[in-house]
Design an enzyme around this catalytic site. Structure first.
Site, mmCIF file in Angstrom:
data_model
loop_
_atom_site.group_PDB
_atom_site.id
_atom_site.type_symbol
_atom_site.label_atom_id
_atom_site.label_comp_id
_atom_site.label_asym_id
_atom_site.label_seq_id
_atom_site.Cartn_x
_atom_site.Cartn_y
_atom_site.Cartn_z
ATOM 1 N N HIS A 22 -23.896 13.297 12.235
ATOM 2 C CA HIS A 22 -23.334 14.883 12.280
ATOM 3 C C HIS A 22 -22.046 14.854 13.304
ATOM 4 C CE1 HIS A 22 -23.632 19.217 12.132
ATOM 5 N NE2 HIS A 22 -22.797 19.055 13.126
ATOM 6 N N GLU A 23 -22.374 14.513 14.397
ATOM 7 C CA GLU A 23 -21.360 14.439 15.461
ATOM 8 C C GLU A 23 -20.036 13.686 15.088
ATOM 9 O OE1 GLU A 23 -21.451 16.982 17.267
ATOM 10 O OE2 GLU A 23 -23.450 17.553 17.071
ATOM 11 N N HIS A 31 -13.029 14.629 12.135
ATOM 12 C CA HIS A 31 -12.212 15.738 11.788
ATOM 13 C C HIS A 31 -11.031 15.775 12.949
ATOM 14 C CE1 HIS A 31 -12.270 20.125 10.307
ATOM 15 N NE2 HIS A 31 -11.273 19.567 10.055
ATOM 16 N N HIS A 70 -17.597 15.495 13.033
ATOM 17 C CA HIS A 70 -16.846 16.157 13.897
ATOM 18 C C HIS A 70 -15.720 15.334 14.408
ATOM 19 C CE1 HIS A 70 -18.801 20.225 13.595
ATOM 20 N NE2 HIS A 70 -19.902 19.644 14.345
HETATM 21 ZN ZN LIG Z 1 -21.825 20.332 14.407
#
Ligand SMILES: [Zn+2]
Length: 729
Positions: free
Chosen positions: A514-515, A521, A518
């Site tokens: 998940h991290e 991104h 980010h």
């Molecule tokens: Zn998050």
């Protein structure tokens, strides 16, 4: 929308809302350089401050060999001074306002402040101490005032407004058009159109909000310290593994309690240790300590802060012409208003509650089967749920953990999946200094071998780090500033004792993916303006790329590459893997409900009428849960008001729902990619081009439609969570 440090998870950098953190003083305009020079010559002593010049390291990575605590305060002072001089120069420019001499000039301003802020607020989250916390408290109102001094500068606003009025004549490209619109709106939302009296009130409220938010954040760290559960005998810890017990023993030893065992709380109501502990009294003690945090049971009482913050936010929204704080905040998000967010959540409640009820039934049956006669209490849920899980899926989390060794998960799992999808590689850079020995720096290389940016991996828990997991940055990408991204990921993984492997839970593994979502991104950002870079997108969009990447955790090709036994190197057996896959939907009722309850609670606080004084926080919370049909004793909200960091210490006020909103996009996107070839470079490139590279240079829904061909639907979300009997339309 300068949200570069704010946009992700619970950001520590609340006061950074109006400060650029992505500028390069080497390109700052010459008119300020001369005033700087004369100032500097009279202050020789300060010239050694590493924040005064761009860092000499790759991509201006912070030079932690040179940075000392004493550098922060003068750099903030000088940074604000420099920034204000630049802003004054823009505001007082005798030339007619142009996009270049006003909007672009603002984008370039604030280099020193940007450099010092990004380092300071990252450290305040990842490696804090009393000195840092104290300085943070001292700086908060100053930075809030600094931000107001810019946003409420009448001459500056007049220039921006005149450009905005004739925006159709300026022939701007899409990104520049959005930048002008967002800059204009940012000023209006800060109170630029109010009269002087009202502006003064806004300033006062902002200053109080900023101090209170800092106080709340610092109180959370104090609460963690005040609420350590000390256990005298090893017998009480039955159910824990030897390594868990030795971790608790060393935690006690480091707190000068040799021979005892110290259990520290994580910042959620649920505590993972409750899954294993056989001793019901100890479980109850831990749960009650966790749940009552901040309610006056120890020295630190956060209830008055919650009440005051709620009141001040409503007041500010009202001053700016909005009915509630929620209306003010959500205007900028995809949801648009609190009702839309509440509707999305409330529509899910019946399906979720019905799933919770069947889970509770199974748990009650298990309690009975174990020969116990007690009711199902919150401190029982995870202990018996684990037994149900073991029975139903014959799955033992400790057995699974053996296949999730930290380094394998990171290199052969996360890095591997990102390589398969985007062609990128991660090369360790031992030559770049770090702020703490556990931090590892990687240079990220693109598919063609060119360098993309730097990635700092800070995965281990320590007392000086706040709870949770998040992404942030030291530098954000921008073509205008010729800047590549310098990105961080933080988690709170308990490090195994020296010489032993660190084994992860399944949740920790998926959080790591998940991290990284980010991080990429930020890493793939390919925009011109710093304030539009990477994750500076609306809050209910920012969790989309991260939640999307999470789902590679269980992709068969990826899992075959990383899920190997830490001793034998054997691949996870198919049968065990299938159980992990099946078990994914286990307890989803609880997980979803505890989240939805917290999200609805957040929205209740932020839809109160201006002037509302909340005298009893516990009652407000209970009423809010009842009103929304989510007051279920065995499933308390993921965060109770007194330690709801996202909402009272971070930038997620009226925005905690955003995770679910983003998940609708993520689930839809992942399913779509899965139906169209799955894990492939071709798919990765298309996703990167339309979504991950765009930041906020383009409307988020438009980005999605450009990639997907249509808006998302909720079906994939319900499937992703294994929720049955949906009542949602
Ligand atoms: Zn998050």
């Amino acid at each position: 929308m300068r949200k570069t440090l704010l946009a992700v998870a619970v950001s520590a950098a609340v006061s950074l809302g109006a400060c650029s953190d992505a500028n390069d003083s080497s390109t700052t305009e010459n008119k300020t350089a001369s005033t700087e020079a004369s100032k500097d010559s009279s202050q020789q002593a300060k010239e050694t401050n590493p924040f005064y010049k761009p860092s000499p390291l790759l991509y201006q990575a912070p030079d932690f060999d040179a940075i000392e605590f004493k550098h922060f305060e003068p750099a903030f002072e000088k940074g604000m001074e420099e920034h204000m001089a630049e802003i004054e120069a823009i505001a007082n420019n005798s030339a007619e306002p142009t996009f270049e001499n006003t909007i672009v000039a603002m984008e370039k301003s604030g280099a020193i402040l940007g450099r010092v802020s990004s380092v300071f607020y990252n450290l305040s989250s990842s490696n804090s101490n009393e000195q840092i916390r104290e300085l943070q408290g001292k700086l908060a109102p100053k930075l809030a005032a600094h931000s107001d001094n810019i946003r409420l500068n009448a001459k500056l606003f007049a220039r921006i407004k005149s450009l905005h009025d004739k925006r159709d004549e300026l022939e701007l490209d899409t990104a520049s058009e959005r930048l002008l619109e967002d800059t204009y709106k940012g000023f209006v939302r800060a109170g630029a159109e109010l009269n002087e009296d009202e502006q003064q009130q806004i300033r006062d409220v902002n200053s109080q909000l900023s101090s209170l938010t800092t106080e709340f954040r610092n109180s959370l760290m104090k609460l963690t310290k005040e609420n350590v559960i000390v256990v005298d005998s090893k017998e009480e810890l039955a159910g824990l593994s030897d390594s868990q017990i030795s971790s608790l023993a060393s935690a006690a030893e480091s707190r000068d309690m040799p021979g005892k065992y110290a259990i520290t709380l994580t910042n959620t109501t649920r505590q993972s240790i409750l899954t294993d502990l056989e001793n019901r009294e100890l479980r109850q003690r831990i749960w009650e300590t966790s749940s009552n945090r901040g309610t006056g049971n120890t020295e630190t009482d956060t209830r008055p802060m919650v009440a005051k913050l709620t009141q001040l936010r409503a007041e500010k929204a009202n001053l700016l012409g909005y009915d509630t704080w929620g209306d003010y905040v959500l205007e900028e998000n995809m949801a648009g208003n609190p009702e839309a967010a509440q509707k999305m959540l409330r529509d899910l409640v019946p399906a979720v509650v019905s799933n919770v009820e069947s889970e509770a039934e199974e748990i009650r049956a298990m309690i009975e089967a174990e020969g116990e006669q007690h009711e199902l209490k919150p401190w029982d849920w995870f202990y018996y749920a684990e037994k149900v899980r073991e029975e139903k899926y014959a799955i033992d989390s400790d057995e699974v953990k053996k296949y999730f060794e930290f380094n394998r998960v990171l290199e052969d799992g996360v890095f591997y999946a990102m390589n398969q999808l985007f062609g990128i590689t991660f090369e360790e850079r031992n030559d770049i200094p770090v702020y703490q020995d556990d931090v590892v720096v990687y240079e990220v290389k693109d598919v063609d071998g060119s360098s993309l940016g730097l990635f700092y991996a800070d995965y281990y828990a320590r007392d000086s780090k706040r709870g949770g997991a998040w992404m942030s940055s030291f530098r954000t990408q921008s073509e205008l500033m010729n800047q590549k991204p310098v990105i961080l990921n933080n988690m709170n993984i308990t490090k195994a004792p020296e010489g032993e492997p660190t084994l992860l839970s399944f949740d920790e593994v998926s959080t790591m993916f998940h991290e990284m979502g980010h991080a990429l991104h930020g890493m793939f950002s390919d925009v011109k303006y710093p304030s539009q870079a990477g994750t500076s997108v609306p809050r209910d969009y920012v969790e989309f790329p991260s939640t999307f990447q999470e789902d590679w955790t269980l992709n068969p090709k990826v899992i075959a590459n990383y899920a190997k036994h830490y001793e034998t190197g054997e691949q996870i057996p198919d049968e065990l893997l299938q159980k992990v896959l099946d078990a994914r939907n286990f307890n989803q009722g609880f997980d979803t409900l505890e989240y939805i309850s917290a999200a609805l609670l957040d929205l209740e606080y932020h839809t109160v009428e201006p002037g509302t004084e909340i005298s009893d926080i516990e009652k407000f919370e209970q009423d809010a849960l009842e009103k929304n049909g989510v007051a279920i004793e065995a499933v308390p909200p993921r965060y109770r008001s007194t330690y709801f960091a996202h909402v009272f210490a971070g930038g997620y006020s009226a925005g905690y729902y955003a995770y679910m909103w983003s998940e609708v996009l993520a689930a839809d996107a992942f399913k779509h990619m899965g139906n169209n070839g799955g894990l492939s470079l071709e798919n990765g490139q298309a996703f990167r081009k339309e979504i991950l590279s765009k930041g906020s240079s383009k409307d988020p829904m438009q980005q999605y439609i450009d990639w997907r061909g249509q808006e998302p639907t909720v079906e994939a979300l319900l499937e992703r969570r294994g929720l049955t009997n949906p009542s949602i339309d």
